[in-house]
Design a protein around this motif. Sequence first.
Motif, PDB file in Angstrom:
ATOM      1  N   MET A   1       1.550   3.350 -44.790  1.00 40.42           N
ATOM      2  CA  MET A   1       1.855   1.747 -44.795  1.00 40.42           C
ATOM      3  C   MET A   1       1.431   1.264 -43.662  1.00 40.42           C
ATOM      4  SD  MET A   1       5.849   0.056 -45.647  1.00 40.42           S
ATOM      5  CE  MET A   1       5.819   0.883 -47.099  1.00 40.42           C
ATOM      6  N   VAL A   2       1.778   1.663 -42.485  1.00 38.91           N
ATOM      7  CA  VAL A   2       1.219   1.213 -41.100  1.00 38.91           C
ATOM      8  C   VAL A   2      -0.391   1.066 -41.162  1.00 38.91           C
ATOM      9  CG1 VAL A   2       1.244   1.230 -38.559  1.00 38.91           C
ATOM     10  CG2 VAL A   2       3.214   1.999 -39.888  1.00 38.91           C
ATOM     11  N   MET A   3      -1.014   1.968 -41.827  1.00 35.39           N
ATOM     12  CA  MET A   3      -2.474   1.729 -41.820  1.00 35.39           C
ATOM     13  C   MET A   3      -3.101   0.722 -42.836  1.00 35.39           C
ATOM     14  SD  MET A   3      -3.612   5.960 -42.077  1.00 35.39           S
ATOM     15  CE  MET A   3      -3.486   6.985 -40.880  1.00 35.39           C
ATOM     16  N   THR A   4      -2.161   0.487 -43.798  1.00 35.43           N
ATOM     17  CA  THR A   4      -2.472  -0.611 -44.523  1.00 35.43           C
ATOM     18  C   THR A   4      -2.553  -2.040 -43.705  1.00 35.43           C
ATOM     19  OG1 THR A   4      -0.177  -0.895 -45.200  1.00 35.43           O
ATOM     20  CG2 THR A   4      -1.955   0.377 -46.615  1.00 35.43           C
ATOM     21  N   PHE A   5      -1.596  -2.133 -42.715  1.00 35.32           N
ATOM     22  CA  PHE A   5      -1.440  -3.459 -41.797  1.00 35.32           C
ATOM     23  C   PHE A   5      -2.344  -3.522 -40.930  1.00 35.32           C
ATOM     24  CE2 PHE A   5       3.294  -2.933 -43.383  1.00 35.32           C
ATOM     25  CZ  PHE A   5       3.335  -4.048 -44.205  1.00 35.32           C
TER      26      PHE A   5
ATOM     27  N   ILE B   1       7.217  -3.350 -37.522  1.00 33.12           N
ATOM     28  CA  ILE B   1       6.356  -2.422 -36.970  1.00 33.12           C
ATOM     29  C   ILE B   1       7.006  -1.928 -35.622  1.00 33.12           C
ATOM     30  CG2 ILE B   1       3.953  -2.105 -36.284  1.00 33.12           C
ATOM     31  CD1 ILE B   1       4.093  -1.813 -39.318  1.00 33.12           C
ATOM     32  N   GLN B   2       7.034  -3.344 -34.850  1.00 33.45           N
ATOM     33  CA  GLN B   2       7.326  -2.944 -33.307  1.00 33.45           C
ATOM     34  C   GLN B   2       8.891  -2.112 -33.225  1.00 33.45           C
ATOM     35  OE1 GLN B   2       7.755  -7.054 -31.587  1.00 33.45           O
ATOM     36  NE2 GLN B   2       7.219  -6.020 -29.483  1.00 33.45           N
TER      37      GLN B   2
ATOM     38  N   TYR C   1       0.581  -3.813 -32.482  1.00 36.07           N
ATOM     39  CA  TYR C   1       1.803  -3.131 -32.749  1.00 36.07           C
ATOM     40  C   TYR C   1       1.534  -2.056 -33.451  1.00 36.07           C
ATOM     41  CZ  TYR C   1       3.945  -7.334 -30.879  1.00 36.07           C
ATOM     42  OH  TYR C   1       4.112  -8.459 -30.095  1.00 36.07           O
ATOM     43  N   CYS C   2       0.460  -2.018 -34.617  1.00 37.11           N
ATOM     44  CA  CYS C   2       0.455  -0.765 -35.341  1.00 37.11           C
ATOM     45  C   CYS C   2      -0.048   0.302 -34.516  1.00 37.11           C
ATOM     46  CB  CYS C   2      -0.681  -0.939 -36.551  1.00 37.11           C
ATOM     47  SG  CYS C   2       0.026  -2.078 -37.630  1.00 37.11           S
ATOM     48  N   PHE C   3      -1.019   0.038 -33.491  1.00 37.29           N
ATOM     49  CA  PHE C   3      -1.667   1.120 -32.741  1.00 37.29           C
ATOM     50  C   PHE C   3      -0.368   1.644 -31.721  1.00 37.29           C
ATOM     51  CE2 PHE C   3      -5.927  -0.616 -33.933  1.00 37.29           C
ATOM     52  CZ  PHE C   3      -6.422   0.668 -34.348  1.00 37.29           C
ATOM     53  N   GLN C   4       0.292   1.024 -31.176  1.00 38.45           N
ATOM     54  CA  GLN C   4       1.558   1.253 -30.625  1.00 38.45           C
ATOM     55  C   GLN C   4       2.401   2.083 -31.366  1.00 38.45           C
ATOM     56  OE1 GLN C   4       3.371  -2.314 -29.371  1.00 38.45           O
ATOM     57  NE2 GLN C   4       1.850  -2.720 -27.459  1.00 38.45           N
ATOM     58  N   ALA C   5       2.533   1.860 -32.426  1.00 37.27           N
ATOM     59  CA  ALA C   5       3.485   2.894 -33.553  1.00 37.27           C
ATOM     60  C   ALA C   5       2.870   4.137 -33.383  1.00 37.27           C
ATOM     61  CB  ALA C   5       3.636   2.247 -34.635  1.00 37.27           C
ATOM     62  N   PHE C   6       1.484   3.937 -33.891  1.00 37.46           N
ATOM     63  CA  PHE C   6       0.607   5.363 -34.054  1.00 37.46           C
ATOM     64  C   PHE C   6       0.888   6.438 -32.650  1.00 37.46           C
ATOM     65  CE2 PHE C   6      -2.382   3.243 -37.249  1.00 37.46           C
ATOM     66  CZ  PHE C   6      -1.475   3.512 -38.248  1.00 37.46           C
ATOM     67  N   GLU C   7       0.622   5.646 -31.621  1.00 39.91           N
ATOM     68  CA  GLU C   7       0.488   6.217 -30.238  1.00 39.91           C
ATOM     69  C   GLU C   7       2.102   6.781 -30.028  1.00 39.91           C
ATOM     70  OE1 GLU C   7       0.857   5.265 -25.410  1.00 39.91           O
ATOM     71  OE2 GLU C   7       0.659   3.717 -26.911  1.00 39.91           O
ATOM     72  N   ALA C   8       3.162   6.056 -30.562  1.00 39.98           N
ATOM     73  CA  ALA C   8       4.592   6.677 -30.345  1.00 39.98           C
ATOM     74  C   ALA C   8       4.574   8.024 -31.368  1.00 39.98           C
ATOM     75  CB  ALA C   8       5.500   5.640 -30.809  1.00 39.98           C
ATOM     76  N   PHE C   9       3.841   7.885 -32.597  1.00 45.02           N
ATOM     77  CA  PHE C   9       4.060   8.822 -33.606  1.00 45.02           C
ATOM     78  C   PHE C   9       3.376  10.221 -33.264  1.00 45.02           C
ATOM     79  CE2 PHE C   9       3.840   5.643 -37.154  1.00 45.02           C
ATOM     80  CZ  PHE C   9       5.287   5.100 -36.923  1.00 45.02           C
TER      81      PHE C   9
END
Length: 1190
Positions: free
Chosen positions: A235-239, A211-212, A250-258
């Motif tokens: 997929m990230v949402m499920t985690f 995820i990171q 890390y999931c929220f950091q990924a959402f922020e980047a998206f």
Amino acid sequence: MATNDLMIELQKDSIKLDEDSEKKVVTMLLKLLEDKNGEVQNLAVKCLGPLVSKVKEYQVEIMVDTLCSNMMSDKEQLRDISSMGLKTVIAELPPCSTGQSLTANVCKKITSQLIGAMGKQEDVSVQLEALDILSDMLGRLSGTLISFHASILTSLLPQLTSPRMAVRKRAIMALGHLVPSCSKTLFTQLTEHLLAELGRGQQTSTTRTYIQCLATVSRQGGHRVGEHLEKIVPMVMTFCSVEDDELREYCFQAFEAFVRRCPKEMSPHISTVIKLCLRYITYDPNYNYDSTFFSFAESDDEYSDDDDMSWKVRRSSVKCLEAVISTRRDLLVELYGSVAPTLLARFKEREENVKTDIFVAFVALLKQTRPSQGLITTAAETYSNSNIVPTVVKALHKQLKEKSMKSRQGCFCLLTELANVLPGALGKHIPALIPGIVHSLTDKSTSSNMKLDALSFLNVLLCSHPPDVFQPHMKVILPAVVQCVEDAFYKITSEALLVTQQMVKIIRPLGGRYCSPEPYVKDMFSATLKRLKAADIDQEVKERAISCMGHIVCHVGDQLGGDLQPTLQIFLERLKNEITRLTAVKTLTLIATSPLKIDLRPILTEGIPILGSFLRKNQRALKLSTLTALNMIVMNYSDSLKPPMIEAVLNELPALIEENDMHISQVAVMLLTCIAKVCPSSLSKIGNTVLPGVFHLVHSPLLQGGALSAILEFFKALVVTKAGNMGYNDLLKALTGPFHGSGKATDPTPTHRQSYYSVARCVAALSSVCPKEASGMVTSFIQEVKNPKCSESVRILSFLCLGEVGRTMNLGGQKELKTVILEAFSSPNEEVKSAASCALGNICVGNLEEYLPFMLKEIGSQPKRRYLLLHSLKEVIGACSAESLLSHVEDIWALLFKNRECAEEGTRNVVAECLGKLTMVNPAQLLPRLKQQLSSGSPVARSTVVTAVKFTIVDQPVPIDSLLKGCIGDFLKTLQDKDPNVRRVALVMFNSAAHNKPSLIRGLLASVLPSLYNETQIRKDLIREVEMGPFKHTVDDGLDVRKAAFECMYTLLDSCLDCLDIFEFLDRVEEGLKDHYDIRMLTFIMLARLCCLCPNAVVQRLDRLIEPLRVTCTTKVKAGSVKQEFEKQEELRRSAMRAVAALLSISEVEKSPAMADFANQIRTNAEMASILESIQGDTRSGAVESMDTS
């Protein structure tokens, strides 16, 4: 010592090494890396950097080989120092853009060895160093390693499953540096690998790593992730539902980047992301916020559990929300409804870092609420006014007294933004805020930054609210601010003086209600005086002390008693100081305008000559401020001015009245006017000094606007006061004299047209104050017009003068005037005809009842003179008031509609302008009539009506606006008209609305943009071939429509950017880059503008934009072509290069392989490189190409 000396020598540009010396130096330095002394090793590493550019390529390769082999040594110290050496060499390698082979060869050599080193699973430290160096190299020189990208990716992916966290993190960093420049195939391979691994449902620590990695890849690769988001996001949402706080972070950091990098692609998922953020922003399982037993301070101690990671989840969710707020202004109303209340509720957050980010997110929301292009989302504004302000103040006012500096600073930052966004909204809450502000200013433990933030907020508060709100609180605020004025830190003193200056205006506003200033004056004055007297303080404090004291004298000078004159003497001293003189001049201006009539006499005798001397200085700002100051002094202190003082100023004025700087000339003439009114006798000698410059200015083609108005007032004052020994006739002769000589051998240069209008305005101004002389002058002008022996220039001027005079005087007594003007319509000279037309219109303005019926009758009966007569009518409609025209509207309207289908396009355009301006006289009645004509069967009539609407759209607020907003959509439907000319004029009208009043069309863009974009496409049915003798010539009848469409698009970038789908917009720009010469010129300018406004979107389309630019830059004109073809191609290439320069200004744009290749192609071509260099030089100096949208 020897190594240190070598380092110093290598840093000199003059050093040159022969082959043998190179070899010896390189060998010795590599040996020194193994020295037992650490300091010697460090110096040897520092020598490697400058050595790279001093030795031949093979010597650098020897250095790299040795360093790589040492890096895999068993000795830890040698390994570390060799890694440092490699990083130093990489940092000094010339960038890829220089085209040198050294960088490519060295990078390839290092990379192959690093890939091998990464495979050494048994030695983690070697892996870490190899990954670190690879990250450095990919970050700087990724473009040179394209051939190695596949093998780098293959060697990095296994590192993501390493048992060591440090290895995984460095592998993620290296992958992040790889993705911007790798091929699409490799990027897809990486993304699919990450998704496949995530889908296996491995242990949580591995999932966290992947995820990171996704987040990093998105941050660095940007738009490339967009096409994979449909698989990634669910997929990230499920985690997020897995009970692991770090994984959620890390999931929220990924959402922020998206959200930041792919806003368009994230649109379908944005509501779900917001819901998740709102859910986890309150996620704090170890703390009960509802409990009243613990205070904030107690709870910090009670619940500081090292194992509690929930704060990281809250912080990452807030940052994700902030990304949504910053990138999705279109969701503003929804965000105020759902996100704002949750953020407000979380102001009670116990973790300081999280609270700071909550404040930052709320500030981002407020910033998005700031008016855009003079507009604001109504729902957001209503919600802000009704709910947010009281809730914010309630949540923050207690926190303003908390111990935490960071929290208090966050509070002040938020409140400052709130005061800026909604001026006056905090007025009711001042009593709740004052204690917190005073606490931050007086608390001994408060840091300097805290005080500065508190003062800055207080200043914004004072500026954005009415004085009566603060007057009851002055006793509390003033002592704290005065204390800050006396602070030892200059920045605090400076800010406090600014606040004091604002407080003076509140204590005693000029012309408003005020409380007694007496209790406050002494403290303010003493603190400011101390700073005003000090010589050894910061320049900013000096200037602010002068300005602050100026406001004190201006507002409460009558309360200073015996302190006033000594203070004025200090101002005089500051006037003599080169560093403080500009501020002192502005302050004197302020004091001179004070309604308290401050006694400046003691300093004027010495001060006026000093001010006069400033008019000789080269500093433009000083000249302007000095002229303004002198103007105010002459106006308010004329009885204190002696002739020598005024003469000292007058001697300096001739040099200032020149056409090189119209603004300075304008202010200088205003000063002369003021002197003429209050001290006319002092202007007795200006005939030979100042007046020649004024007359030269009147005859200048550059004179217009404010400068012309100032000269008109000056001439009026001269005649009325009889100053300057020049009467009406003398001035008239001086003004018109040059035209009587124009055209003769002695003066072969014809006078510019603008000077005719300027002189005519001056003559009319003189006549308005001398009506007796004016009647004789009118007769002489009529005789000059009738006299066939008079030159054309004299006749033109006479007509214009008659017109301007007739505008304010009734010329009905001049019976032959109508005949003379109509005869002039038959003149062979076009300028005489135009002047006669203008004269008729202006005379009609002054005598509407007699001349308007005559003009309408002539328009109906004289087809050959119709164009000129319609121009006269246009002057009348534009100049007369709505009331005076109301009784004639029906007659004019009927006449104009008879001519709306006239065969000549020029006549139709004048009819359209008359219709538009006439509609503004009675919009409620006439606009519906215009709308009815849209159903007219004739395309010519429809085009006239649409053009008329364009002339109702002006950049000032007018009564027609509200009516127009309701029906402009019907007029814009003509964008779908069958006739190309109707569509073209509809686009011109749309462009005018977007430029002058975007509010009219913002709500209609969703329905209008498809029609607009449709007009940017090449229509084959509008392209025809015309035979011209033996040649065939292609004619594109749709070109003008396409040009109008692209001009509209450019205007929308400035006025309605937030309403556009920028990717759909870029599709049209991309097509325009391949179109006709005129269209390409427009789209190159648009592309350069887009690079500034939305660089991320441009980068996403970079690969598709480069090819048309490359084609334009490399196209060569055929050898036998005419000169114009070469010039056109050169102009096109320069314009394309401006777009390329704008693209290159976007950070990291050269990480795109296509852009790097194109940039390299430009730099290796001497001609293209020279053009690019000159354009980049122009950009740095501020010369930027833009499109005229007026």
